[in-house]
Design a protein around this motif. Structure first.
Motif, PDB file in Angstrom:
ATOM      1  N   LEU A  19       0.850  -1.184   0.000  1.00 49.68           N
ATOM      2  CA  LEU A  19       0.000   0.000   0.000  1.00 49.68           C
ATOM      3  C   LEU A  19       0.889   1.238   0.000  1.00 49.68           C
ATOM      4  CD1 LEU A  19      -3.000   0.840   0.242  1.00 49.68           C
ATOM      5  CD2 LEU A  19      -2.648   0.984   2.697  1.00 49.68           C
ATOM      6  N   ALA A  20       0.760   2.068  -1.028  1.00 51.34           N
ATOM      7  CA  ALA A  20       1.580   3.279  -1.137  1.00 51.34           C
ATOM      8  C   ALA A  20       0.937   4.214  -2.153  1.00 51.34           C
ATOM      9  CB  ALA A  20       3.001   2.921  -1.548  1.00 51.34           C
ATOM     10  N   MET A  21       1.614   5.284  -2.486  1.00 50.19           N
ATOM     11  CA  MET A  21       1.127   6.186  -3.522  1.00 50.19           C
ATOM     12  C   MET A  21       1.607   5.671  -4.869  1.00 50.19           C
ATOM     13  SD  MET A  21       1.642   9.967  -1.884  1.00 50.19           S
ATOM     14  CE  MET A  21       3.404   9.796  -1.841  1.00 50.19           C
ATOM     15  N   ASP A  22       0.751   5.768  -5.853  1.00 55.16           N
ATOM     16  CA  ASP A  22       1.115   5.345  -7.198  1.00 55.16           C
ATOM     17  C   ASP A  22       2.265   6.217  -7.693  1.00 55.16           C
ATOM     18  OD1 ASP A  22       1.136   5.225 -10.140  1.00 55.16           O
ATOM     19  OD2 ASP A  22      -0.658   4.005  -9.870  1.00 55.16           O
ATOM     20  N   GLY A  40      14.729 -16.244   1.698  1.00 52.11           N
ATOM     21  CA  GLY A  40      14.327 -15.660   0.426  1.00 52.11           C
ATOM     22  C   GLY A  40      12.958 -15.012   0.448  1.00 52.11           C
ATOM     23  N   SER A  41      12.207 -15.174   1.528  1.00 50.52           N
ATOM     24  CA  SER A  41      10.897 -14.543   1.596  1.00 50.52           C
ATOM     25  C   SER A  41      11.058 -13.038   1.819  1.00 50.52           C
ATOM     26  CB  SER A  41      10.054 -15.164   2.713  1.00 50.52           C
ATOM     27  OG  SER A  41      10.646 -14.908   3.970  1.00 50.52           O
ATOM     28  N   CYS A  42      10.017 -12.301   1.540  1.00 47.12           N
ATOM     29  CA  CYS A  42      10.055 -10.851   1.679  1.00 47.12           C
ATOM     30  C   CYS A  42       9.551 -10.463   3.063  1.00 47.12           C
ATOM     31  CB  CYS A  42       9.195 -10.204   0.597  1.00 47.12           C
ATOM     32  SG  CYS A  42       9.223  -8.413   0.672  1.00 47.12           S
ATOM     33  N   GLN A  43      10.386  -9.780   3.822  1.00 46.20           N
ATOM     34  CA  GLN A  43      10.040  -9.352   5.180  1.00 46.20           C
ATOM     35  C   GLN A  43       9.575  -7.905   5.228  1.00 46.20           C
ATOM     36  OE1 GLN A  43      10.062 -11.365   8.100  1.00 46.20           O
ATOM     37  NE2 GLN A  43       9.984 -12.768   6.387  1.00 46.20           N
ATOM     38  N   GLY A  44       9.423  -7.286   4.077  1.00 53.46           N
ATOM     39  CA  GLY A  44       8.931  -5.922   4.030  1.00 53.46           C
ATOM     40  C   GLY A  44       9.341  -5.219   2.762  1.00 53.46           C
ATOM     41  N   VAL A  45       8.640  -4.128   2.485  1.00 55.33           N
ATOM     42  CA  VAL A  45       8.906  -3.304   1.318  1.00 55.33           C
ATOM     43  C   VAL A  45       8.878  -1.864   1.786  1.00 55.33           C
ATOM     44  CG1 VAL A  45       7.997  -2.517  -0.906  1.00 55.33           C
ATOM     45  CG2 VAL A  45       7.828  -4.927  -0.279  1.00 55.33           C
ATOM     46  N   PHE A  46       9.841  -1.072   1.333  1.00 57.32           N
ATOM     47  CA  PHE A  46       9.746   0.359   1.601  1.00 57.32           C
ATOM     48  C   PHE A  46       9.965   1.117   0.306  1.00 57.32           C
ATOM     49  CE2 PHE A  46      14.159  -0.692   2.359  1.00 57.32           C
ATOM     50  CZ  PHE A  46      14.884   0.391   1.888  1.00 57.32           C
ATOM     51  N   ALA A  58      11.773  12.949   0.336  1.00 56.13           N
ATOM     52  CA  ALA A  58      10.764  13.720   1.042  1.00 56.13           C
ATOM     53  C   ALA A  58       9.940  12.792   1.920  1.00 56.13           C
ATOM     54  CB  ALA A  58       9.861  14.433   0.049  1.00 56.13           C
ATOM     55  N   MET A  59       9.853  11.507   1.509  1.00 53.40           N
ATOM     56  CA  MET A  59       8.974  10.591   2.227  1.00 53.40           C
ATOM     57  C   MET A  59       9.397   9.140   2.001  1.00 53.40           C
ATOM     58  SD  MET A  59       4.848  10.294   1.752  1.00 53.40           S
ATOM     59  CE  MET A  59       4.729  12.072   1.890  1.00 53.40           C
ATOM     60  N   ILE A  60       9.228   8.334   3.034  1.00 58.47           N
ATOM     61  CA  ILE A  60       9.419   6.886   2.923  1.00 58.47           C
ATOM     62  C   ILE A  60       8.166   6.221   3.463  1.00 58.47           C
ATOM     63  CG2 ILE A  60      10.699   4.891   3.815  1.00 58.47           C
ATOM     64  CD1 ILE A  60      13.236   6.492   3.552  1.00 58.47           C
ATOM     65  N   ILE A  61       7.622   5.280   2.688  1.00 57.24           N
ATOM     66  CA  ILE A  61       6.461   4.502   3.119  1.00 57.24           C
ATOM     67  C   ILE A  61       6.887   3.045   3.193  1.00 57.24           C
ATOM     68  CG2 ILE A  61       4.106   3.771   2.595  1.00 57.24           C
ATOM     69  CD1 ILE A  61       3.702   6.378   1.105  1.00 57.24           C
ATOM     70  N   GLY A  62       6.720   2.445   4.362  1.00 57.10           N
ATOM     71  CA  GLY A  62       7.082   1.051   4.565  1.00 57.10           C
ATOM     72  C   GLY A  62       5.868   0.175   4.774  1.00 57.10           C
ATOM     73  N   LYS A 155      -2.899   3.365  -2.149  1.00 56.04           N
ATOM     74  CA  LYS A 155      -3.599   2.265  -2.824  1.00 56.04           C
ATOM     75  C   LYS A 155      -2.621   1.124  -3.047  1.00 56.04           C
ATOM     76  CE  LYS A 155      -3.376   5.268  -6.659  1.00 56.04           C
ATOM     77  NZ  LYS A 155      -4.109   6.004  -7.631  1.00 56.04           N
ATOM     78  N   PRO A 156      -3.128  -0.092  -3.261  1.00 55.52           N
ATOM     79  CA  PRO A 156      -2.221  -1.210  -3.546  1.00 55.52           C
ATOM     80  C   PRO A 156      -1.513  -0.991  -4.883  1.00 55.52           C
ATOM     81  CG  PRO A 156      -4.435  -2.002  -3.075  1.00 55.52           C
ATOM     82  CD  PRO A 156      -4.522  -0.516  -3.220  1.00 55.52           C
ATOM     83  N   LEU A 157      -0.214  -1.192  -4.888  1.00 58.61           N
ATOM     84  CA  LEU A 157       0.545  -1.061  -6.134  1.00 58.61           C
ATOM     85  C   LEU A 157       0.590  -2.389  -6.853  1.00 58.61           C
ATOM     86  CD1 LEU A 157       3.546   1.097  -4.857  1.00 58.61           C
ATOM     87  CD2 LEU A 157       1.454   1.869  -5.982  1.00 58.61           C
TER      88      LEU A 157
END
Length: 165
Positions: A19-22, A40-46, A58-62, A155-157
């Motif tokens: 969930l982030a800005m497009d 190998g699994s994903c533990q997060g996205v920023f 200016a901004m980080i969304i995790g 929104k979901p990317l």
């Protein structure tokens, strides 16, 4: 939030909706980072949104799923995303969380309970909320307040954004 659901696992990206800005809605540069686990699994996205022409974000969304080690912080310790923001800005000041406040915010038809963190560095704004799929979203912004208008842009990317290729 019915659109926030687990995806089937794919080795090239996260197994959860991000969930982030497009990126098309953002006039600056966008960078994305995945936090891999040893298996190998994903533990997060920023996502790092840069409006300052390469001089810092200016901004980080995790987006950190349940069980991600990056979610495990002490009471006054800053969230992972704030640490990433400070690192990208080459700011080596020690920053701590000095308080928090829970605020109800509407996102479309969904009610979010947003935790506004007060930090020792007043130029950083930081908010967090838990999604219905137990993914913690943290937004950290440099030198700009985080207003309720921002939640309408989240929104979901598309999964393709995170595919290696």
């Amino acid at each position: 939030m019915s659109f926030l659901r687990r995806r089937s696992a794919t080795p090239a990206g996260p197994d959860f909706d991000v969930l982030a800005m497009d990126p098309g809605d953002w006039p600056g540069n966008l960078g994305a980072g995945l936090l891999p686990a040893p298996d190998g699994s994903c533990q997060g996205v920023f996502l790092r949104y840069d409006l300052f022409g390469g001089r810092g974000p200016a901004m980080i969304i995790g987006n950190l799923p349940e069980g991600s080690p990056a979610r495990e912080v002490e009471q006054d310790e800053i969230p992972f995303e704030v640490a990433q923001l400070l690192l990208a800005l080459e700011n080596e000041e020690e920053v701590t969380v000095v308080g928090s406040e829970d605020v109800p915010v509407m996102q479309g038809d969904n009610l979010l309970i947003v935790r506004r963190l007060k930090l020792s560095e007043s130029r950083i704004s930081c908010v967090q909320f838990d999604r219905s799929d137990n993914v913690l979203v943290t937004i950290a912004a440099w030198d700009r307040p985080i207003t309720d208008d921002l939640y309408a842009l989240l929104k979901p990317l598309p999964a393709e954004l995170f595919q290696q290729g």
